[in-house]
Design a protein around this motif. Structure first.
Motif, PDB file in Angstrom:
ATOM      1  N   ILE A 217       1.050  -0.856   0.016  1.00 30.02           N
ATOM      2  CA  ILE A 217      -0.047  -0.142   0.002  1.00 30.02           C
ATOM      3  C   ILE A 217       0.527   1.210   0.073  1.00 30.02           C
ATOM      4  CG2 ILE A 217      -1.866   0.774   1.612  1.00 30.02           C
ATOM      5  CD1 ILE A 217      -2.779  -1.135   2.432  1.00 30.02           C
ATOM      6  N   ILE A 218       0.735   2.412  -1.239  1.00 27.80           N
ATOM      7  CA  ILE A 218       1.482   3.639  -1.368  1.00 27.80           C
ATOM      8  C   ILE A 218       0.901   4.424  -1.166  1.00 27.80           C
ATOM      9  CG2 ILE A 218       3.008   4.462  -2.461  1.00 27.80           C
ATOM     10  CD1 ILE A 218       3.705   1.803  -3.814  1.00 27.80           C
ATOM     11  N   ASP A 219       0.937   5.961  -0.311  1.00 34.51           N
ATOM     12  CA  ASP A 219       0.157   6.715  -0.193  1.00 34.51           C
ATOM     13  C   ASP A 219       0.702   7.701   1.111  1.00 34.51           C
ATOM     14  OD1 ASP A 219      -1.986   8.435   0.349  1.00 34.51           O
ATOM     15  OD2 ASP A 219      -2.816   7.248  -0.444  1.00 34.51           O
ATOM     16  N   GLU A 220       0.683   9.123   0.410  1.00 39.20           N
ATOM     17  CA  GLU A 220       1.523  10.397   0.821  1.00 39.20           C
ATOM     18  C   GLU A 220       0.476  11.049   1.915  1.00 39.20           C
ATOM     19  OE1 GLU A 220       4.719  10.445   0.774  1.00 39.20           O
ATOM     20  OE2 GLU A 220       5.079   8.218  -0.710  1.00 39.20           O
ATOM     21  N   ASN A 221      -0.673  10.959   2.156  1.00 40.45           N
ATOM     22  CA  ASN A 221      -1.584  11.563   2.429  1.00 40.45           C
ATOM     23  C   ASN A 221      -1.187  10.922   4.905  1.00 40.45           C
ATOM     24  OD1 ASN A 221      -3.438  12.757   4.641  1.00 40.45           O
ATOM     25  ND2 ASN A 221      -5.213  12.230   2.526  1.00 40.45           N
ATOM     26  N   GLU A 222      -0.681  12.406   5.558  1.00 37.62           N
ATOM     27  CA  GLU A 222      -0.167  11.507   6.758  1.00 37.62           C
ATOM     28  C   GLU A 222      -1.821  11.250   7.402  1.00 37.62           C
ATOM     29  OE1 GLU A 222       0.589  15.517   8.188  1.00 37.62           O
ATOM     30  OE2 GLU A 222       3.050  14.989   7.370  1.00 37.62           O
ATOM     31  N   ASN A 223      -2.925  11.736   7.199  1.00 39.53           N
ATOM     32  CA  ASN A 223      -4.414  10.683   7.954  1.00 39.53           C
ATOM     33  C   ASN A 223      -4.358   9.698   6.951  1.00 39.53           C
ATOM     34  OD1 ASN A 223      -4.682  13.421   9.098  1.00 39.53           O
ATOM     35  ND2 ASN A 223      -5.950  14.408   7.805  1.00 39.53           N
ATOM     36  N   PHE A 224      -4.087   9.171   6.604  1.00 41.87           N
ATOM     37  CA  PHE A 224      -4.096   7.876   5.606  1.00 41.87           C
ATOM     38  C   PHE A 224      -3.996   6.613   6.621  1.00 41.87           C
ATOM     39  CE2 PHE A 224      -2.681   4.401   2.592  1.00 41.87           C
ATOM     40  CZ  PHE A 224      -4.663   3.653   1.933  1.00 41.87           C
ATOM     41  N   ILE A 225      -4.521   5.234   6.581  1.00 47.45           N
ATOM     42  CA  ILE A 225      -4.383   4.527   7.741  1.00 47.45           C
ATOM     43  C   ILE A 225      -4.439   2.562   6.618  1.00 47.45           C
ATOM     44  CG2 ILE A 225      -5.741   2.438   9.618  1.00 47.45           C
ATOM     45  CD1 ILE A 225      -7.202   5.318   9.982  1.00 47.45           C
ATOM     46  N   ALA A 226      -3.562   2.427   6.821  1.00 47.19           N
ATOM     47  CA  ALA A 226      -3.666   1.162   5.697  1.00 47.19           C
ATOM     48  C   ALA A 226      -4.632  -0.385   5.038  1.00 47.19           C
ATOM     49  CB  ALA A 226      -1.975   0.690   5.561  1.00 47.19           C
ATOM     50  N   THR A 227      -4.040  -0.170   6.829  1.00 45.06           N
ATOM     51  CA  THR A 227      -5.018  -0.836   7.118  1.00 45.06           C
ATOM     52  C   THR A 227      -6.479  -1.132   8.381  1.00 45.06           C
ATOM     53  OG1 THR A 227      -3.914  -3.001   6.252  1.00 45.06           O
ATOM     54  CG2 THR A 227      -6.037  -4.151   7.685  1.00 45.06           C
ATOM     55  N   CYS A 228      -7.831  -0.949   7.810  1.00 44.37           N
ATOM     56  CA  CYS A 228      -8.017  -0.979   9.555  1.00 44.37           C
ATOM     57  C   CYS A 228      -9.767  -1.187   9.476  1.00 44.37           C
ATOM     58  CB  CYS A 228      -8.531   0.351   9.331  1.00 44.37           C
ATOM     59  SG  CYS A 228      -9.517   1.662  10.941  1.00 44.37           S
ATOM     60  N   LEU A 229      -9.144  -1.906  10.983  1.00 45.07           N
ATOM     61  CA  LEU A 229     -10.502  -3.203  11.358  1.00 45.07           C
ATOM     62  C   LEU A 229     -11.527  -2.287  11.913  1.00 45.07           C
ATOM     63  CD1 LEU A 229      -8.123  -5.408  12.548  1.00 45.07           C
ATOM     64  CD2 LEU A 229      -8.789  -5.534   9.811  1.00 45.07           C
ATOM     65  N   PHE A 230     -12.868  -2.743  11.017  1.00 47.70           N
ATOM     66  CA  PHE A 230     -13.952  -2.100  12.233  1.00 47.70           C
ATOM     67  C   PHE A 230     -15.015  -1.942  13.468  1.00 47.70           C
ATOM     68  CE2 PHE A 230     -13.400   0.699   8.640  1.00 47.70           C
ATOM     69  CZ  PHE A 230     -14.452   1.293   8.204  1.00 47.70           C
ATOM     70  N   THR A 231     -15.018  -1.485  14.041  1.00 46.30           N
ATOM     71  CA  THR A 231     -15.333  -2.358  15.077  1.00 46.30           C
ATOM     72  C   THR A 231     -16.931  -2.940  15.293  1.00 46.30           C
ATOM     73  OG1 THR A 231     -16.922   0.250  15.450  1.00 46.30           O
ATOM     74  CG2 THR A 231     -14.833  -0.471  17.209  1.00 46.30           C
ATOM     75  N   THR A 232     -17.665  -3.543  13.812  1.00 50.54           N
ATOM     76  CA  THR A 232     -19.108  -4.211  13.352  1.00 50.54           C
ATOM     77  C   THR A 232     -18.909  -5.904  13.696  1.00 50.54           C
ATOM     78  OG1 THR A 232     -17.733  -4.219  11.090  1.00 50.54           O
ATOM     79  CG2 THR A 232     -19.468  -1.773  12.148  1.00 50.54           C
TER      80      THR A 232
END
Length: 256
Positions: free
Chosen positions: A199-214
């Motif tokens: 995963i390549i991204d320069e956005n400081e707010n970016f999350i590569a992998t996120c687990l939702f609380t569902t």
């Protein structure tokens, strides 16, 4: 005027769609209540909503192969419905204050596709799709309304089936126009393997992998992460994305 569907497959078995160029319309390919369907080496672009949808309606289906397709410029009429691949749907029933799966699609292989410039998720897998393998796809320049470039079962529903694999995909340049943090891979249900993704991204707010609380089904709440790599800014992993839901059911994350 982005109306109609290029190809509709309903209540059918054993169909191969291969080597076509499909452009315009609301949806390029719609598969519904059908099984043993292969979508191979097609070029799909400039659609009003999704490019390719595989959905249950009256009974569902199984065994789908989506391989070597090129998909881009989706959501030109309704950007929030501009997914590249949309697997499953929202066919749920109320069951004692929670949503319960009604009809399903299963055994889906999404492999070696090039997906770029979609106006919502590149690949959106709903909780009533299970046994889904997302392997070796190239995903680039995704403009999200919500969720992630690859989104798996993040809705608030109690799903009794799962089984997902996200392996060896390359994901680059993700933005979110709604003010949420852009995400590469989001998972919200089902025993899932996330492995060897770049995963390549320069956005400081970016999350590569996120687990939702569902993760509402405690029998299907394990996520295994192995050898994934983020190049750029942001953070590689978060275990607590809410995605606008009020659920607080977290996954059990296993790192290898």
């Amino acid at each position: 005027h982005y109306t109609g569907t290029g190809i509709t497959i309903k209540n059918s078995q054993g169909i191969i769609i291969e080597g076509l160029i499909i452009t315009g319309g609301l949806t390029a390919i719609l598969v519904q209540d059908s099984s043993n369907i292969s979508l191979l080496s097609n070029k799909v672009f400039n659609t009003g909503n999704q490019a390719i949808s595989i959905k249950p309606r009256h009974h569902g289906g199984s065994h789908y192969l989506v391989e070597d397709n090129v998909i881009f410029n989706t959501g030109l009429l309704n950007p929030r419905y501009g997914e590249g691949l949309y697997i499953g749907d929202g066919s749920y029933t109320e069951d004692k204050s929670r949503l319960k799966i009604r009809y399903t699609v299963d055994d889906v292989i999404i492999k070696n596709n090039i997906i770029h410039h979609t106006r919502n998720e590149a690949i959106d897998v709903k909780a009533n799709a299970y046994n889904v393998k997302i392997i070796s796809n190239s995903i680039n320049d995704i403009n999200l309304k919500f969720n992630a470039a690859i989104t798996i079962a993040t809705e608030s529903s109690f799903a009794e089936l799962g089984g997902y694999e996200v392996i060896d995909n390359v994901i680059t340049n993700i933005v979110n126009r709604s003010g949420y943090r852009p995400i590469g891979i989001a998972v919200g249900h089902g025993d899932t393997l996330i492995k060897d993704n770049l995963i390549i991204d320069e956005n400081e707010n970016f999350i590569a992998t996120c687990l939702f609380t569902t993760f509402l089904n405690p029998k299907l709440n394990k996520v295994t992460l192995e050898n994934n790599q983020l190049i750029g800014a942001g953070i590689p992993f978060s275990a607590g994305c809410t995605g606008g839901t009020n659920d607080n059911a977290k996954a059990v994350a296993i790192f290898k």
